[in-house]
Write a protein that holds these residues in place. Structure first.
Motif, PDB file in Angstrom:
ATOM      1  N   THR A  31       0.834  -1.210   0.000  1.00 39.18           N
ATOM      2  CA  THR A  31       0.000   0.000   0.000  1.00 39.18           C
ATOM      3  C   THR A  31       0.868   1.259   0.000  1.00 39.18           C
ATOM      4  OG1 THR A  31      -1.691  -1.230   1.211  1.00 39.18           O
ATOM      5  CG2 THR A  31      -1.944   1.152   1.153  1.00 39.18           C
ATOM      6  N   ASP A  74       2.270   1.517  -3.555  1.00 41.26           N
ATOM      7  CA  ASP A  74       1.236   1.843  -4.536  1.00 41.26           C
ATOM      8  C   ASP A  74       0.757   3.295  -4.399  1.00 41.26           C
ATOM      9  OD1 ASP A  74      -0.158   1.020  -6.739  1.00 41.26           O
ATOM     10  OD2 ASP A  74      -1.922   0.401  -5.609  1.00 41.26           O
ATOM     11  N   ARG A  80       3.445   5.735  -5.537  1.00 41.47           N
ATOM     12  CA  ARG A  80       3.513   5.790  -7.014  1.00 41.47           C
ATOM     13  C   ARG A  80       2.407   6.677  -7.565  1.00 41.47           C
ATOM     14  NH1 ARG A  80       2.072   0.920  -9.816  1.00 41.47           N
ATOM     15  NH2 ARG A  80       3.222   1.467 -11.671  1.00 41.47           N
ATOM     16  N   LYS A  81       1.176   6.452  -7.051  1.00 44.55           N
ATOM     17  CA  LYS A  81       0.021   7.173  -7.588  1.00 44.55           C
ATOM     18  C   LYS A  81       0.093   8.663  -7.283  1.00 44.55           C
ATOM     19  CE  LYS A  81      -4.101   5.533  -7.017  1.00 44.55           C
ATOM     20  NZ  LYS A  81      -5.333   4.766  -7.247  1.00 44.55           N
ATOM     21  N   LEU A 124       4.648  -2.074 -11.007  1.00 41.21           N
ATOM     22  CA  LEU A 124       4.545  -2.388  -9.569  1.00 41.21           C
ATOM     23  C   LEU A 124       5.382  -3.615  -9.178  1.00 41.21           C
ATOM     24  CD1 LEU A 124       3.242  -1.459  -6.926  1.00 41.21           C
ATOM     25  CD2 LEU A 124       1.282  -2.891  -7.453  1.00 41.21           C
TER      26      LEU A 124
END
Length: 448
Positions: free
Chosen positions: A25, A28, A31-32, A153
């Motif tokens: 998490t 992720d 990254r976002k 990812l």
């Protein structure tokens, strides 16, 4: 909408366990929201992990997850939301229910122009690790994932996991220096894969498949101007295909496997044609070979005859795009130092011109007027941009800047409205950001 239903999240949570789910998490969300702060990412991660922990437990009320995720979307839309700010959030917050949640979940920051992660020395790593191991790991995951936010990812996960494993092993080892040396050698391929795939996928997300294919074609044309369009086009299309298959893939080895296959194809096609490619392709490690080809500077300018321009009829025929791409390829190989951002802009403009002229009442008259402007304005501009980057590659920066100042001080046929110092800084900044092989595509597009 299926990606965010309770079943998928809970299945992931149960398979991974709380700690691995939390790690994933952090990667992720970093990254976002690659421009979010460490604190903002931390808030979001805590909420997501807490939601999964509470609502994925055995015997949890089936409505728990839906209610929790709705509360999370309310908090995201609140005036004092602690989560990463995003300009698209207002549009999402105007929606309701599942639409709002899916809209918020799909938000992404544009990638950072250049990776900001700087690896500290071994002793600094161990000092920070011993001081606060969990905080160290979280901060590293955040910095690394936001810096290389476009890498797939699975690549990021493998890269960060092995890095943290190296730190925790070597910082308690009786011989840390030898330990770090050995582990870094073992991680080398993975480190190069992270760097390379971030660059490949940044271009792919900024350009789309067709333009990414053209970008690879132009890059190869500038490195090996003696190769023909027919030789290089399949290799460029293959590179774009790797990106389209692997940038968003969750398959663990997609990027590495496909990239190595692509490198083998480039090496077998071009090694016999060019000494520099032969030298890059000698190594046993295909990942290092690929990195060597990527970092290869453009070839010296070669004297080639003036390329034949496509006719008006060819440009508006079914294969019009191919004729235009062939002409841009010819320009790229004649201007080996022309930066990618300029070529990418030309690619966009050629598509726009074809749309404009081929749908007009008199396509030939439209093309003839455009050709006059292209000859008068575009070709001199290309020669200037090519020369700017060629000088930047050849000279130390201070000498380059001095030469640039002298050339700008020469009286121009049309004097520029901008003062000399401003022009100097603008050109020097463009050269240092955009003449490089790994120039950031979005930033440089705005600088052209």
């Amino acid at each position: 909408g299926k990606a965010y239903v309770r079943e998928k999240v809970c299945q992931e949570y149960k398979i991974l366990g709380k700690e691995n789910f939390r790690t994933l998490t952090i990667i992720d969300t970093s990254r976002k929201y690659s421009n979010g702060t460490f604190q903002e990412i931390g808030h979001l991660v805590r909420e997501i992990v807490s939601l999964a922990e509470t609502c994925c437990a055995d015997g949890a009320d089936p409505s728990c997850y839906d209610a929790g995720s709705t509360a999370l979307s309310e908090k995201s839309c609140g005036p004092d939301s602690p989560f990463p700010a995003h300009p698209g959030a207002a549009r999402c917050c105007g929606q309701q229910g599942l639409e709002r949640k899916l809209c918020l979940a799909a938000l992404r920051h544009p990638p950072q122009p250049l990776p900001r992660f700087l690896q500290p020395s071994d002793s600094e790593l161990c000092h920070a690790f011993r001081l606060e191991p969990r905080e160290f790991a979280d901060r590293f995951l955040y910095e690394y994932a936001s810096s290389y936010s476009q890498a797939p990812l699975p690549v990021l996960l493998a890269s960060t996991t092995t890095f943290l494993s190296m730190v925790s092993t070597c910082c308690i080892s009786p011989a840390p220096t030898a330990c770090f040396l050995k582990e870094k050698l073992e991680r080398k391929t993975l480190s190069l894969l992270t760097l390379t795939s971030n660059r490949i996928c940044s271009r792919f997300s900024a350009y789309g498949k067709d333009k990414a294919s053209f970008s690879s074609l132009a890059s190869l044309a500038q490195k090996i101007p003696t190769a023909s369009f027919e030789e290089l086009l399949p290799l460029a299309e293959d590179a774009a295909e790797v990106a389209s298959q692997c940038c968003d893939s969750m398959a663990e080895d997609c990027m590495q496997k496909k990239l190595l296959e692509h490198t083998a194809r480039v090496c077998s096609a071009l090694s016999a044609r060019d000494g520099r490619f032969a030298a890059c392709c000698q190594g046993k490690n295909l990942m290092e070979n690929h990195f060597c080809i990527l970092a290869m500077p453009p070839a010296p300018a070669t004297r080639l005859p003036v390329p034949p321009e496509p006719t008006n009829k060819e440009l508006c025929a079914k294969e019009g795009a191919l004729h235009a791409t062939r002409f841009l390829f010819e320009l790229a190989r004649r201007h080996p130092s022309l930066p990618e951002a300029v070529l990418a802009k030309l690619y966009d403009s050629s598509g726009k011109l074809r749309g404009e002229c081929c749908s007009s009442k008199d396509p030939s008259a439209c093309w003839d007027s455009k050709r006059q402007r292209i000859a008068a304005e575009l070709f001199p501009f290309l020669a200037k941009a090519d020369q700017l980057c060629s000088q930047y590659h050849k000279l130390p920066f201070l000498e380059f800047k001095k030469g640039l100042r002298d050339s700008l001080a020469q009286p121009e046929p049309e004097p520029s409205p901008a003062p000399l110092e401003q022009l100097l800084e603008q050109r020097a900044s463009f050269a240092s950001s955009c003449c490089l092989p790994d120039a950031p595509p979005l930033l440089c597009a705005s600088k052209v």
